[in-house]
Design a protein around this motif. Structure first.
Motif, PDB file in Angstrom:
ATOM      1  N   ASN A  69       0.823  -1.204   0.000  1.00 23.67           N
ATOM      2  CA  ASN A  69       0.000   0.000   0.000  1.00 23.67           C
ATOM      3  C   ASN A  69       0.862   1.261   0.000  1.00 23.67           C
ATOM      4  N   GLY A  70       0.740   2.060  -1.054  1.00 25.07           N
ATOM      5  CA  GLY A  70       1.523   3.286  -1.171  1.00 25.07           C
ATOM      6  C   GLY A  70       2.915   3.078  -1.721  1.00 25.07           C
ATOM      7  N   ALA A  71       3.325   1.813  -1.949  1.00 18.47           N
ATOM      8  CA  ALA A  71       4.641   1.548  -2.535  1.00 18.47           C
ATOM      9  C   ALA A  71       4.614   1.882  -4.026  1.00 18.47           C
ATOM     10  N   SER A  72       5.790   1.901  -4.643  1.00 15.29           N
ATOM     11  CA  SER A  72       5.854   2.256  -6.057  1.00 15.29           C
ATOM     12  C   SER A  72       6.944   1.472  -6.762  1.00 15.29           C
ATOM     13  N   ILE A  73       6.712   1.212  -8.033  1.00 11.49           N
ATOM     14  CA  ILE A  73       7.722   0.673  -8.939  1.00 11.49           C
ATOM     15  C   ILE A  73       7.948   1.723 -10.015  1.00 11.49           C
ATOM     16  N   THR A  74       9.206   2.099 -10.218  1.00 10.06           N
ATOM     17  CA  THR A  74       9.544   3.162 -11.163  1.00 10.06           C
ATOM     18  C   THR A  74      10.347   2.596 -12.320  1.00 10.06           C
ATOM     19  N   VAL A  75       9.927   2.918 -13.532  1.00 10.51           N
ATOM     20  CA  VAL A  75      10.676   2.561 -14.735  1.00 10.51           C
ATOM     21  C   VAL A  75      11.116   3.855 -15.403  1.00 10.51           C
ATOM     22  N   GLY A  76      12.323   3.849 -15.966  1.00 15.25           N
ATOM     23  CA  GLY A  76      12.812   5.075 -16.570  1.00 15.25           C
ATOM     24  C   GLY A  76      14.032   4.842 -17.431  1.00 15.25           C
ATOM     25  N   THR A  77      14.545   5.922 -17.988  1.00 20.73           N
ATOM     26  CA  THR A  77      15.741   5.874 -18.808  1.00 20.73           C
ATOM     27  C   THR A  77      16.619   7.059 -18.457  1.00 20.73           C
ATOM     28  N   GLY A  78      17.930   6.897 -18.656  1.00 18.17           N
ATOM     29  CA  GLY A  78      18.851   7.980 -18.324  1.00 18.17           C
ATOM     30  C   GLY A  78      20.286   7.561 -18.532  1.00 18.17           C
ATOM     31  N   LEU A  79      21.192   8.164 -17.767  1.00 16.90           N
ATOM     32  CA  LEU A  79      22.617   7.878 -17.868  1.00 16.90           C
ATOM     33  C   LEU A  79      23.118   7.308 -16.551  1.00 16.90           C
ATOM     34  N   ARG A  80      24.093   6.401 -16.635  1.00 14.70           N
ATOM     35  CA  ARG A  80      24.674   5.833 -15.428  1.00 14.70           C
ATOM     36  C   ARG A  80      26.169   5.633 -15.618  1.00 14.70           C
ATOM     37  N   GLN A  81      26.866   5.599 -14.494  1.00 16.19           N
ATOM     38  CA  GLN A  81      28.298   5.338 -14.481  1.00 16.19           C
ATOM     39  C   GLN A  81      28.609   4.453 -13.285  1.00 16.19           C
ATOM     40  N   ALA A  82      29.209   3.298 -13.552  1.00 12.92           N
ATOM     41  CA  ALA A  82      29.599   2.378 -12.485  1.00 12.92           C
ATOM     42  C   ALA A  82      31.112   2.403 -12.337  1.00 12.92           C
ATOM     43  N   GLU A  83      31.594   2.372 -11.099  1.00 16.50           N
ATOM     44  CA  GLU A  83      33.028   2.397 -10.830  1.00 16.50           C
ATOM     45  C   GLU A  83      33.389   1.366  -9.771  1.00 16.50           C
TER      46      GLU A  83
ATOM     47  N   TYR B  75      18.472   1.715 -18.866  1.00 13.35           N
ATOM     48  CA  TYR B  75      17.085   1.655 -18.423  1.00 13.35           C
ATOM     49  C   TYR B  75      17.074   1.283 -16.943  1.00 13.35           C
ATOM     50  N   PHE B  76      16.096   1.806 -16.220  1.00 16.08           N
ATOM     51  CA  PHE B  76      16.073   1.655 -14.772  1.00 16.08           C
ATOM     52  C   PHE B  76      14.760   1.031 -14.319  1.00 16.08           C
ATOM     53  N   LEU B  77      14.872   0.196 -13.294  1.00 18.53           N
ATOM     54  CA  LEU B  77      13.713  -0.412 -12.657  1.00 18.53           C
ATOM     55  C   LEU B  77      13.995  -0.458 -11.163  1.00 18.53           C
ATOM     56  N   SER B  78      13.172   0.211 -10.355  1.00 22.10           N
ATOM     57  CA  SER B  78      13.420   0.259  -8.916  1.00 22.10           C
ATOM     58  C   SER B  78      12.102   0.191  -8.156  1.00 22.10           C
TER      59      SER B  78
ATOM     60  N   GLN C 277      35.508  -1.107  -3.337  1.00 22.08           N
ATOM     61  CA  GLN C 277      34.316  -0.261  -3.267  1.00 22.08           C
ATOM     62  C   GLN C 277      33.665  -0.211  -4.644  1.00 22.08           C
ATOM     63  N   VAL C 278      32.406  -0.617  -4.723  1.00 24.63           N
ATOM     64  CA  VAL C 278      31.639  -0.541  -5.965  1.00 24.63           C
ATOM     65  C   VAL C 278      30.617   0.581  -5.822  1.00 24.63           C
ATOM     66  N   SER C 279      30.571   1.480  -6.794  1.00 29.80           N
ATOM     67  CA  SER C 279      29.612   2.586  -6.738  1.00 29.80           C
ATOM     68  C   SER C 279      28.888   2.710  -8.065  1.00 29.80           C
ATOM     69  N   ASP C 280      27.661   3.182  -7.991  1.00 29.13           N
ATOM     70  CA  ASP C 280      26.828   3.349  -9.174  1.00 29.13           C
ATOM     71  C   ASP C 280      26.199   4.738  -9.109  1.00 29.13           C
ATOM     72  N   VAL C 281      26.508   5.577 -10.087  1.00 29.77           N
ATOM     73  CA  VAL C 281      25.973   6.942 -10.153  1.00 29.77           C
ATOM     74  C   VAL C 281      25.022   7.010 -11.339  1.00 29.77           C
ATOM     75  N   SER C 282      23.823   7.513 -11.120  1.00 27.85           N
ATOM     76  CA  SER C 282      22.850   7.552 -12.210  1.00 27.85           C
ATOM     77  C   SER C 282      21.982   8.797 -12.114  1.00 27.85           C
ATOM     78  N   VAL C 283      21.515   9.239 -13.269  1.00 28.58           N
ATOM     79  CA  VAL C 283      20.502  10.285 -13.352  1.00 28.58           C
ATOM     80  C   VAL C 283      19.477   9.794 -14.358  1.00 28.58           C
ATOM     81  N   ASN C 284      18.196   9.837 -13.983  1.00 29.54           N
ATOM     82  CA  ASN C 284      17.194   9.270 -14.872  1.00 29.54           C
ATOM     83  C   ASN C 284      15.865   9.999 -14.765  1.00 29.54           C
ATOM     84  N   LEU C 285      15.109   9.903 -15.846  1.00 27.53           N
ATOM     85  CA  LEU C 285      13.732  10.375 -15.898  1.00 27.53           C
ATOM     86  C   LEU C 285      12.848   9.147 -15.822  1.00 27.53           C
TER      87      LEU C 285
END
Length: 281
Positions: free
Chosen positions: A92-106, A128-131, A267-275
């Motif tokens: 209840n009130g949770a969300s699933i978000t789909v989108g597209t954008g740019l990401r960089q993994a290091e 593509y993003f799914l969260s 250390q694994v990091s993931d930087v992303s910006v998405n719509l």
């Protein structure tokens, strides 16, 4: 009896967690080794057991009230039990978000014996993003709140850092996956409705898993093999900035787990910006 919407919600969440564990990420050998498998099992049991949605309970209660005379009866023990509350919070009130954008993994590898460091990255890739995120809960009447964030990502790093802010393909490669579940504390400006208009800034600390294999060149020009096949839980950190107008939103996030073994700190990091577009339950 379950209504159609209740069954649909459960099936959607069940399918989402099932997809999260593709690519061999969730393995069952007598016991479930990856924590997402536990979530899947719980959701499956909820679905099979027929746990009722809160709205269905209200509807059934109102129908019964039309037939039976009003009688003051105490609440029965077990009403709104643990599983009902858990399901209510997860859906209840949770969300699933789909989108597209740019990401960089290091990935940054530090050898403990002498401090030699190497960094390899997957840079500026369209993705593509799914969260999934639980509903936000606010602390009383303040603008501070918390939520739980769950995410999965695959990486294929082939650009080695050879100087500050200079990355080249020198033949080193690291491939892998990581996932995390992070309770996140945030401050929000704007409407408190989860379908409202707001800007949200948050940080979190939780648990994650990562598997990877490949090689990387360190600062002393030595090339070392790196590999992790374990599904052991490690500390995961996250930070995000999000601006949302009802279902649509833009999000900048940084997250990733840390693996610490006898010889190296990784250390694994993931930087992303998405719509993205959010589906609310």
């Amino acid at each position: 009896m379950l209504n159609a919407n209740d069954t649909l919600y459960k099936r959607i969440v069940w399918c989402y967690f099932y997809l999260m564990c593709l690519d061999g990420y969730c393995r069952i050998r007598g016991t479930i080794k990856f924590f997402a498998g536990v979530v899947i099992l719980v959701l499956f049991l909820f679905t099979m057991a027929g746990v009722s949605h809160a709205e269905t309970e209200k509807e059934d209660t109102s129908k019964a009230a039309e037939i039976l005379p009003a009688v003051d009866t105490p609440a029965e023990p077990g009403d709104a039990g643990f599983w009902d509350k858990t399901w209510d919070y997860l859906v209840n009130g949770a969300s699933i978000t789909v989108g597209t954008g740019l990401r960089q993994a290091e990935m940054t590898v530090t050898r403990k014996s002498d401090g030699a460091v190497g960094k390899i990255a997957q840079r500026d890739e369209q993705a593509y993003f799914l969260s999934y995120s639980t509903r936000p809960s606010f602390l009383r009447e303040s603008s501070f709140g918390y939520t739980f964030m769950l995410n999965y990502s695959h990486f294929n790093m082939d650009k080695q850092q050879v100087a500050k802010d200079v990355y080249q393909d020198i033949g080193t490669r690291v491939r892998g996956n990581f996932a995390y579940v992070v309770p996140t504390l945030f401050h929000q400006w704007g409407e408190h409705r989860y379908k409202g208009k707001f800007v949200r800034l948050g940080i979190g600390l939780g648990l994650g898993v990562t598997t990877y294999s490949g090689n990387i060149r360190l600062s002393d020009n030595s090339t070392v093999a790196v590999s992790n096949k374990s599904y052991a839980l490690t500390i995961a950190e996250s930070a995000f900035l999000e601006a949302r107008y009802r279902h649509w939103g833009v999000k900048l996030s940084v997250a990733g787990p840390t693996v610490d073994n006898d010889t190296h700190k990784i250390q694994v990091s993931d930087v992303s910006v998405n719509l993205g577009y959010s589906f609310y339950f």
